[in-house]
Design a protein around this motif. Structure first.
Motif, PDB file in Angstrom:
ATOM      1  N   MET A  93      14.364  68.776  56.592  1.00  0.00           N
ATOM      2  CA  MET A  93      14.808  68.552  55.222  1.00  0.00           C
ATOM      3  C   MET A  93      13.784  69.115  54.245  1.00  0.00           C
ATOM      4  N   ASN A  94      14.214  69.329  53.003  1.00  0.00           N
ATOM      5  CA  ASN A  94      13.298  69.589  51.914  1.00  0.00           C
ATOM      6  C   ASN A  94      13.672  68.663  50.751  1.00  0.00           C
ATOM      7  N   PRO A  95      12.928  68.644  49.673  1.00  0.00           N
ATOM      8  CA  PRO A  95      13.235  67.704  48.591  1.00  0.00           C
ATOM      9  C   PRO A  95      14.609  67.912  47.942  1.00  0.00           C
ATOM     10  N   LYS A  96      15.248  69.067  48.171  1.00  0.00           N
ATOM     11  CA  LYS A  96      16.579  69.330  47.618  1.00  0.00           C
ATOM     12  C   LYS A  96      17.702  69.003  48.609  1.00  0.00           C
ATOM     13  N   SER A  97      17.332  68.643  49.842  1.00  0.00           N
ATOM     14  CA  SER A  97      18.333  68.495  50.899  1.00  0.00           C
ATOM     15  C   SER A  97      19.296  67.349  50.641  1.00  0.00           C
ATOM     16  N   GLU A  98      18.786  66.231  50.174  1.00  0.00           N
ATOM     17  CA  GLU A  98      19.662  65.076  49.963  1.00  0.00           C
ATOM     18  C   GLU A  98      20.696  65.385  48.880  1.00  0.00           C
ATOM     19  N   GLN A  99      20.287  66.097  47.847  1.00  0.00           N
ATOM     20  CA  GLN A  99      21.253  66.479  46.814  1.00  0.00           C
ATOM     21  C   GLN A  99      22.295  67.444  47.379  1.00  0.00           C
ATOM     22  N   ALA A 100      21.850  68.425  48.167  1.00  0.00           N
ATOM     23  CA  ALA A 100      22.794  69.359  48.780  1.00  0.00           C
ATOM     24  C   ALA A 100      23.798  68.617  49.648  1.00  0.00           C
ATOM     25  N   ALA A 101      23.309  67.602  50.384  1.00  0.00           N
ATOM     26  CA  ALA A 101      24.192  66.824  51.241  1.00  0.00           C
ATOM     27  C   ALA A 101      25.200  66.025  50.415  1.00  0.00           C
ATOM     28  N   ARG A 102      24.778  65.516  49.258  1.00  0.00           N
ATOM     29  CA  ARG A 102      25.705  64.813  48.364  1.00  0.00           C
ATOM     30  C   ARG A 102      26.790  65.771  47.848  1.00  0.00           C
ATOM     31  N   GLY A 121      47.621  72.177  50.024  1.00  0.00           N
ATOM     32  CA  GLY A 121      48.133  71.853  51.354  1.00  0.00           C
ATOM     33  C   GLY A 121      46.982  71.923  52.333  1.00  0.00           C
ATOM     34  N   ASN A 122      46.894  73.022  53.081  1.00  0.00           N
ATOM     35  CA  ASN A 122      45.734  73.238  53.932  1.00  0.00           C
ATOM     36  C   ASN A 122      44.529  73.632  53.069  1.00  0.00           C
ATOM     37  N   GLY A 123      43.331  73.515  53.646  1.00  0.00           N
ATOM     38  CA  GLY A 123      42.143  73.888  52.888  1.00  0.00           C
ATOM     39  C   GLY A 123      40.929  74.041  53.779  1.00  0.00           C
ATOM     40  N   PHE A 124      39.859  74.563  53.185  1.00  0.00           N
ATOM     41  CA  PHE A 124      38.617  74.804  53.932  1.00  0.00           C
ATOM     42  C   PHE A 124      37.447  74.517  52.996  1.00  0.00           C
ATOM     43  N   ALA A 125      36.577  73.604  53.393  1.00  0.00           N
ATOM     44  CA  ALA A 125      35.364  73.289  52.653  1.00  0.00           C
ATOM     45  C   ALA A 125      34.190  73.993  53.328  1.00  0.00           C
ATOM     46  N   VAL A 126      33.676  75.029  52.698  1.00  0.00           N
ATOM     47  CA  VAL A 126      32.524  75.758  53.226  1.00  0.00           C
ATOM     48  C   VAL A 126      31.286  75.083  52.649  1.00  0.00           C
ATOM     49  N   VAL A 127      30.774  74.115  53.410  1.00  0.00           N
ATOM     50  CA  VAL A 127      29.706  73.239  52.921  1.00  0.00           C
ATOM     51  C   VAL A 127      28.564  73.174  53.925  1.00  0.00           C
ATOM     52  N   ARG A 128      27.405  72.781  53.441  1.00  0.00           N
ATOM     53  CA  ARG A 128      26.239  72.492  54.257  1.00  0.00           C
ATOM     54  C   ARG A 128      25.295  71.625  53.422  1.00  0.00           C
ATOM     55  N   PRO A 129      24.430  70.829  54.062  1.00  0.00           N
ATOM     56  CA  PRO A 129      24.225  70.723  55.511  1.00  0.00           C
ATOM     57  C   PRO A 129      25.455  70.184  56.227  1.00  0.00           C
ATOM     58  N   PRO A 130      25.590  70.561  57.517  1.00  0.00           N
ATOM     59  CA  PRO A 130      26.704  70.026  58.299  1.00  0.00           C
ATOM     60  C   PRO A 130      26.567  68.523  58.448  1.00  0.00           C
ATOM     61  N   GLY A 131      27.561  67.885  59.087  1.00  0.00           N
ATOM     62  CA  GLY A 131      27.535  66.431  59.089  1.00  0.00           C
ATOM     63  C   GLY A 131      27.835  65.712  60.383  1.00  0.00           C
ATOM     64  N   HIS A 132      28.452  66.376  61.373  1.00  0.00           N
ATOM     65  CA  HIS A 132      29.071  65.604  62.462  1.00  0.00           C
ATOM     66  C   HIS A 132      28.079  64.949  63.420  1.00  0.00           C
ATOM     67  N   HIS A 133      26.781  65.259  63.342  1.00  0.00           N
ATOM     68  CA  HIS A 133      25.795  64.564  64.184  1.00  0.00           C
ATOM     69  C   HIS A 133      25.155  63.368  63.473  1.00  0.00           C
ATOM     70  N   ALA A 134      25.404  63.223  62.181  1.00  0.00           N
ATOM     71  CA  ALA A 134      24.751  62.150  61.427  1.00  0.00           C
ATOM     72  C   ALA A 134      25.388  60.798  61.739  1.00  0.00           C
TER      73      ALA A 134
END
Length: 493
Positions: A93-102, A121-134
């Protein structure tokens, strides 16, 4: 008439970058390269752009306790971030990571709300940091907040969706998502993941096929399963179950690191990019305008950019390259599919009916009925070591993976380009007939032999890696680092 395609993206998420180790594979450009590829291919015209925002505390609390939210929000230096990550698995992480995750969470929720209001209808969220291991109480595995779990919970808790499905085809297990949603009968989780009889992270029996809750796992015990193998799992198991359950919404944890020649090369899986388009098309055909993708992994740009492109084409109902459905599923994947059918058939009428036809075929061919394996688990020792390292706060925080050599980059690029050169685009997608599907799962001596021979190389590799670390011949194994262990004075072996 189709509803508009939804799309979420915000360059503020690029500020999540590891300031103390440039070798990290989960880099800001992952998101930007995908976005630029979709723009270049004109897939972002005439779409609905999701309003970007940070998730508020109450939304994060759907899955994460206030203590961990505030602890991560208070990380204000790189040193504090790295110290925090020493007691978490595969995290930076860096000090900006928590905001990016929000922002990642906020974009996913806004896409969901737009879907609920029929703006998309359908959609795609191109986001990071990823989330499925949290996990709820612990970020890990590149993941800070669990984007897909929060989105699923928001759907059922706040918007009144009755049944939400999560499909995760990332190379790694949806471990954080599993522990986040497993007790909610309104949410179903399907996860494909490398397992290798428990010798692969997170080294837990919980990720074998024999789940006892609203989850369905496809633990992969060999490398290089193809798009045909994955599509067989959808056709034989996943699609019948989702249709029987009559899901209101499908959330896809779209990690592309199981793609053909991602950075794991032949230690990885082998879904060619257009295979992701076919998965999207299958889901959309069954549940039109009810499929939302959320970006997870994918680490070699030629692989993940092409995969995300084909996945988006599939979601948008555009032409995608033809795919070959193999006459026989490889023996190792066939075992996993059979195990799921037999294990889950008492709950699902569709699987019971399909099992009856498959077993009748076995009988007609003079073969024994299929019975599930004994759930061989080989991860005891490495799991014990791993848990001790994490609980001691001794996690290695740098240089987990060697960077790709120029030779590896050239190899992967050439392999992926070879596939692209052979694309044959088609609007109509041909599905295997029932007779063809039945023949894919004949369980005979050939299938049994292939099951073992295909699994053996990866089992040997992961066993040898652990033994080399234990013997001191390997300096580090992911978060386990001999230098840190020796300095601690703690006896690990």
């Amino acid at each position: 008439m189709r509803l508009p395609f939804g799309y979420a993206y915000d360059e503020r998420m690029l500020e999540h970058v590891c300031n103390y180790d440039p070798t990290m594979a989960e880099r800001p450009e992952r998101m930007k390269i995908i976005h630029e590829r979709l723009e270049k291919e004109r897939l972002l015209r005439n779409i609905y752009w999701v309003q970007s925002r940070e998730a508020v505390e109450d939304e994060l609390l759907l899955n994460h306790p206030i203590e961990i939210i505030r602890e991560m929000n208070a990380l204000d230096t790189d040193e504090a971030c790295e110290n925090f990550c020493k007691s978490h698995e595969i995290l930076w992480m860096n000090p900006k990571s928590e905001q990016a995750a929000r922002i990642a969470v906020g974009n996913c929720i806004e896409m969901l709300k737009a879907h609920h209001d029929k703006r998309v209808g359908n959609g795609f969220a191109v986001v990071r940091p990823p989330g499925h291991h949290a996990y709820g109480k612990s970020p890990m595995g590149y993941c800070v907040y669990n984007n897909v779990a929060i989105t699923a919970k928001y759907a059922v808790e706040k918007l009144g969706y009755k049944r939400v499905s999560i499909i995760d085809f990332d190379y790694h297990p949806a471990n954080g998502t599993y522990y986040s949603v497993k007790d909610d009968p309104r949410i179903m989780l399907v996860s494909f993941h490398s397992y290798h009889r428990g010798l692969f992270w997170p080294y837990s029996r919980d990720f074998d096929y024999n789940t006892k809750d609203n989850s369905m796992f496809f633990p992969l015990n060999c490398n290089m399963n193809t798009e045909s193998d994955y599509l067989a799992a959808f056709n034989h198991v996943i699609m019948p179950v989702l249709k029987e359950w009559d899901t209101d919404l499908v959330l896809v944890s779209a990690g592309f690191d199981a793609g053909y020649y991602d950075i794991m090369l032949t230690l990885g899986q082998a879904i060619k990019a257009h295979g992701y388009g076919h998965i999207a098309r299958l889901l959309d055909a069954a549940f039109p305008d009810r499929v939302l993708g959320i970006l997870e992994g994918g680490y070699f740009s030629e692989c993940y950019s092409e995969s995300a492109y084909q996945f988006t084409r599939g979601l948008q109902g555009l032409e995608i390259p033809e795919v070959t459905h193999d006459a026989r599923v490889n023996g190792s994947m066939a075992e996993v599919i059979w195990n799921n059918i037999v294990h889950h058939s008492p709950r699902w009428k569709s699987l019971q009916a399909w099992q009856d036809k498959l077993q009748a075929q076995q009988k007609s061919l003079g073969l024994e009925p299929y019975t599930p394996d004994n759930q061989l688990y080989l991860g005891h020792e490495v799991k014990e070591l791993w848990n001790k390292v994490v609980s001691s706060g001794l996690c290695r925080t740098r240089e987990w993976f060697p960077e790709m050599t120029p030779e590896s980059v050239d190899l992967c690029t050439s392999k992926i380009n070879e596939v692209k050169q052979n694309y044959k685009y088609a609007q109509a997608i041909t599905q295997p007939s029932e007779e063809q599907l039945l023949k894919q799962l004949v369980w005979d001596q050939k299938a049994m032999l292939e099951c073992h021979t295909k699994s053996l190389p990866s089992l040997e590799f992961w066993t040898d890696q652990y033994q080399a670390f234990k013997d001191g011949r390997l300096d580090h194994m992911m978060v386990c680092d001999w230098d840190l262990i020796r300095k601690s004075g703690i006896k690990f072996f």
